[in-house]
Design an enzyme around this catalytic site. Structure first.
Site, mmCIF file in Angstrom:
data_model
loop_
_atom_site.group_PDB
_atom_site.id
_atom_site.type_symbol
_atom_site.label_atom_id
_atom_site.label_comp_id
_atom_site.label_asym_id
_atom_site.label_seq_id
_atom_site.Cartn_x
_atom_site.Cartn_y
_atom_site.Cartn_z
ATOM 1 C CE LYS A 13 -7.637 -17.871 -12.148
ATOM 2 N NZ LYS A 13 -6.215 -17.855 -11.769
ATOM 3 N NE ARG A 88 -7.801 -23.923 -10.141
ATOM 4 C CZ ARG A 88 -8.059 -22.758 -9.549
ATOM 5 N NH1 ARG A 88 -9.288 -22.365 -9.390
ATOM 6 N NH2 ARG A 88 -7.076 -22.002 -9.125
ATOM 7 N NE ARG A 127 -3.126 -14.583 -4.236
ATOM 8 C CZ ARG A 127 -3.718 -15.375 -5.139
ATOM 9 N NH1 ARG A 127 -4.602 -14.879 -5.985
ATOM 10 N NH2 ARG A 127 -3.403 -16.653 -5.197
ATOM 11 N NE ARG A 160 -5.190 -17.917 -1.606
ATOM 12 C CZ ARG A 160 -5.686 -17.987 -2.844
ATOM 13 N NH1 ARG A 160 -6.348 -16.968 -3.355
ATOM 14 N NH2 ARG A 160 -5.515 -19.067 -3.555
ATOM 15 N NE ARG A 171 -2.341 -22.209 -5.823
ATOM 16 C CZ ARG A 171 -2.471 -20.951 -5.432
ATOM 17 N NH1 ARG A 171 -1.629 -20.428 -4.576
ATOM 18 N NH2 ARG A 171 -3.456 -20.223 -5.906
HETATM 19 P P1 ADP Z 1 -6.081 -18.614 -7.588
HETATM 20 O O1 ADP Z 1 -6.944 -17.392 -7.472
HETATM 21 O O2 ADP Z 1 -4.731 -18.383 -7.083
HETATM 22 O O3 ADP Z 1 -6.092 -19.200 -8.954
HETATM 23 P P2 ADP Z 1 -8.260 -19.974 -6.290
HETATM 24 O O4 ADP Z 1 -8.678 -19.102 -5.186
HETATM 25 O O5 ADP Z 1 -9.044 -19.921 -7.553
HETATM 26 O O6 ADP Z 1 -6.720 -19.685 -6.603
HETATM 27 O O7 ADP Z 1 -8.179 -21.492 -5.834
HETATM 28 C C1 ADP Z 1 -7.473 -21.861 -4.675
HETATM 29 C C2 ADP Z 1 -7.505 -23.374 -4.557
HETATM 30 O O8 ADP Z 1 -8.869 -23.823 -4.440
HETATM 31 C C3 ADP Z 1 -6.953 -24.131 -5.762
HETATM 32 O O9 ADP Z 1 -5.553 -24.273 -5.708
HETATM 33 C C4 ADP Z 1 -7.695 -25.469 -5.624
HETATM 34 O O10 ADP Z 1 -7.116 -26.272 -4.611
HETATM 35 C C5 ADP Z 1 -9.071 -25.045 -5.135
HETATM 36 N N1 ADP Z 1 -10.010 -24.827 -6.252
HETATM 37 C C6 ADP Z 1 -10.595 -23.647 -6.604
HETATM 38 N N2 ADP Z 1 -11.401 -23.814 -7.674
HETATM 39 C C7 ADP Z 1 -11.316 -25.123 -8.026
HETATM 40 C C8 ADP Z 1 -11.888 -25.919 -9.063
HETATM 41 N N3 ADP Z 1 -12.716 -25.393 -9.997
HETATM 42 N N4 ADP Z 1 -11.569 -27.246 -9.104
HETATM 43 C C9 ADP Z 1 -10.751 -27.786 -8.199
HETATM 44 N N5 ADP Z 1 -10.154 -27.099 -7.217
HETATM 45 C C10 ADP Z 1 -10.436 -25.772 -7.110
HETATM 46 P P1 ADP Z 2 -5.726 -14.950 -9.546
HETATM 47 O O1 ADP Z 2 -7.163 -14.756 -9.147
HETATM 48 O O2 ADP Z 2 -5.561 -15.201 -11.016
HETATM 49 O O3 ADP Z 2 -5.029 -15.981 -8.727
HETATM 50 P P2 ADP Z 2 -5.273 -12.309 -8.332
HETATM 51 O O4 ADP Z 2 -6.285 -11.434 -8.993
HETATM 52 O O5 ADP Z 2 -5.520 -12.708 -6.935
HETATM 53 O O6 ADP Z 2 -4.956 -13.580 -9.279
HETATM 54 O O7 ADP Z 2 -3.850 -11.565 -8.444
HETATM 55 C C1 ADP Z 2 -2.659 -12.168 -7.922
HETATM 56 C C2 ADP Z 2 -1.795 -11.086 -7.258
HETATM 57 O O8 ADP Z 2 -1.297 -10.176 -8.260
HETATM 58 C C3 ADP Z 2 -2.564 -10.219 -6.267
HETATM 59 O O9 ADP Z 2 -1.686 -9.832 -5.234
HETATM 60 C C4 ADP Z 2 -2.992 -9.013 -7.079
HETATM 61 O O10 ADP Z 2 -3.171 -7.862 -6.259
HETATM 62 C C5 ADP Z 2 -1.817 -8.843 -8.045
HETATM 63 N N1 ADP Z 2 -2.198 -8.353 -9.382
HETATM 64 C C6 ADP Z 2 -3.365 -8.558 -10.052
HETATM 65 N N2 ADP Z 2 -3.345 -7.963 -11.272
HETATM 66 C C7 ADP Z 2 -2.120 -7.371 -11.377
HETATM 67 C C8 ADP Z 2 -1.478 -6.580 -12.405
HETATM 68 N N3 ADP Z 2 -2.084 -6.334 -13.579
HETATM 69 N N4 ADP Z 2 -0.221 -6.171 -12.166
HETATM 70 C C9 ADP Z 2 0.401 -6.436 -10.991
HETATM 71 N N5 ADP Z 2 -0.141 -7.163 -9.990
HETATM 72 C C10 ADP Z 2 -1.395 -7.618 -10.161
#
Ligand code: ADP
Ligand code: ADP
Ligand code: ZN
Length: 215
Positions: A13, A88, A127, A160, A171
């Site tokens: 995302k 979320r 990541r 992270r 998660r």
């Molecule tokens: P990812 O990119 O892996 O989906 P995020 O960076 O979006 O993770 O979120 C990391 C953490 O921050 C989540 O696991 C949650 O604990 C918190 N968080 C982020 N956005 C929200 C939200 N909209 N509501 C509740 N918790 C959130």
């Molecule tokens: P989210 O925000 O949904 O948690 P991220 O954008 O941070 O996800 O991506 C999660 C991990 O996967 C990161 O290490 C990123 O560099 C990698 N990644 C993102 N898109 C792709 C893809 N299309 N193929 C392989 N790896 C990817």
């Protein structure tokens, strides 16, 4: 244009949201990034959010919703935004809708980046995130030019705390129970679009731009 990114943690995302923000010239709004910035600056919000984030749980809506609404009320969000990591939960989506309705606005697209759970754990352990600018890399798929160093700003890259495999499992559970119902929620509103997130990030982005249109 107002866009929501849906998908499991690690689905890509953030990676896609940053590309959308650049192409369409709208801000990328990530609640996760906002929380991490607060943790880094040791604010009260950061200290509270960290307790939940470290366990892989959601930060309570009371802390999350007002932060997001304040952010999208800022001037740079007037022409639109791409939300990454919000909503979320169904209550978060309902509050966002209520606020938008007051302004006579709606969400244009909810893009669901679809990646099966078995790919997720592998992606998350690879990541790496920049401590300073928030750029994201993957040690195999999207490596930085110099190992451990951010291409954009030269700062150190870290794994992270919440990307450790045991936390990722939690998660994913949280995602399936609390966040996945949003797919149906936005589908009913007619704004849901699915993309296959298992492919190369450029191919995923091509799909997204054909949905959003050329700009
Ligand atoms: P990812 O990119 O892996 O989906 P995020 O960076 O979006 O993770 O979120 C990391 C953490 O921050 C989540 O696991 C949650 O604990 C918190 N968080 C982020 N956005 C929200 C939200 N909209 N509501 C509740 N918790 C959130
Ligand atoms: P989210 O925000 O949904 O948690 P991220 O954008 O941070 O996800 O991506 C999660 C991990 O996967 C990161 O290490 C990123 O560099 C990698 N990644 C993102 N898109 C792709 C893809 N299309 N193929 C392989 N790896 C990817
Ligand atoms: Zn950086």
């Amino acid at each position: 244009m107002k866009i929501i990114m849906l998908g499991a943690p690690g689905a890509g995302k953030g990676t896609q949201a940053k590309m959308i923000a650049e192409r369409y010239n709208i801000p990328h709004v990530s609640t996760g990034d906002i929380f991490r910035a607060n943790i880094k600056n040791n604010t009260e919000l950061g200290r509270k959010a960290k307790e939940y984030m470290d366990k892989g749980e959601l930060v309570p809506d009371e802390l999350t919703v007002s932060i997001l609404l304040d952010r999208v009320a800022q001037d740079d969000c007037k022409t639109g935004y791409v939300l990454d990591g919000f909503p979320r939960t169904i209550p978060q989506a309902e509050i966002l809708d209520q606020e938008l309705t007051k302004l006579g606005e709606t969400i244009d697209f909810a893009i669901n980046v679809d990646v099966p759970d078995e790919n997720i754990i592998r992606r998350m352990s690879g990541r790496r995130a920049c401590v300073s600018c928030g750029a994201t890399y993957h040690i195999e798929h999207i490596p930085p030019k110099k190992e451990g160093i951010c291409d954009t700003c030269g700062s150190e890259l870290i794994l992270r705390d919440d990307d450790k495999p045991e936390t990722v499992k939690n998660r994913l559970n949280v995602y399936h129970t609390q966040t996945q119902p949003l797919i149906e929620y936005y589908s009913k509103k007619g704004v849901l679009r699915d993309v296959d997130g298992t492919r190369d990030m450029k191919d995923v982005f091509d799909d997204i731009t054909s949905i959003l249109g050329q700009a």
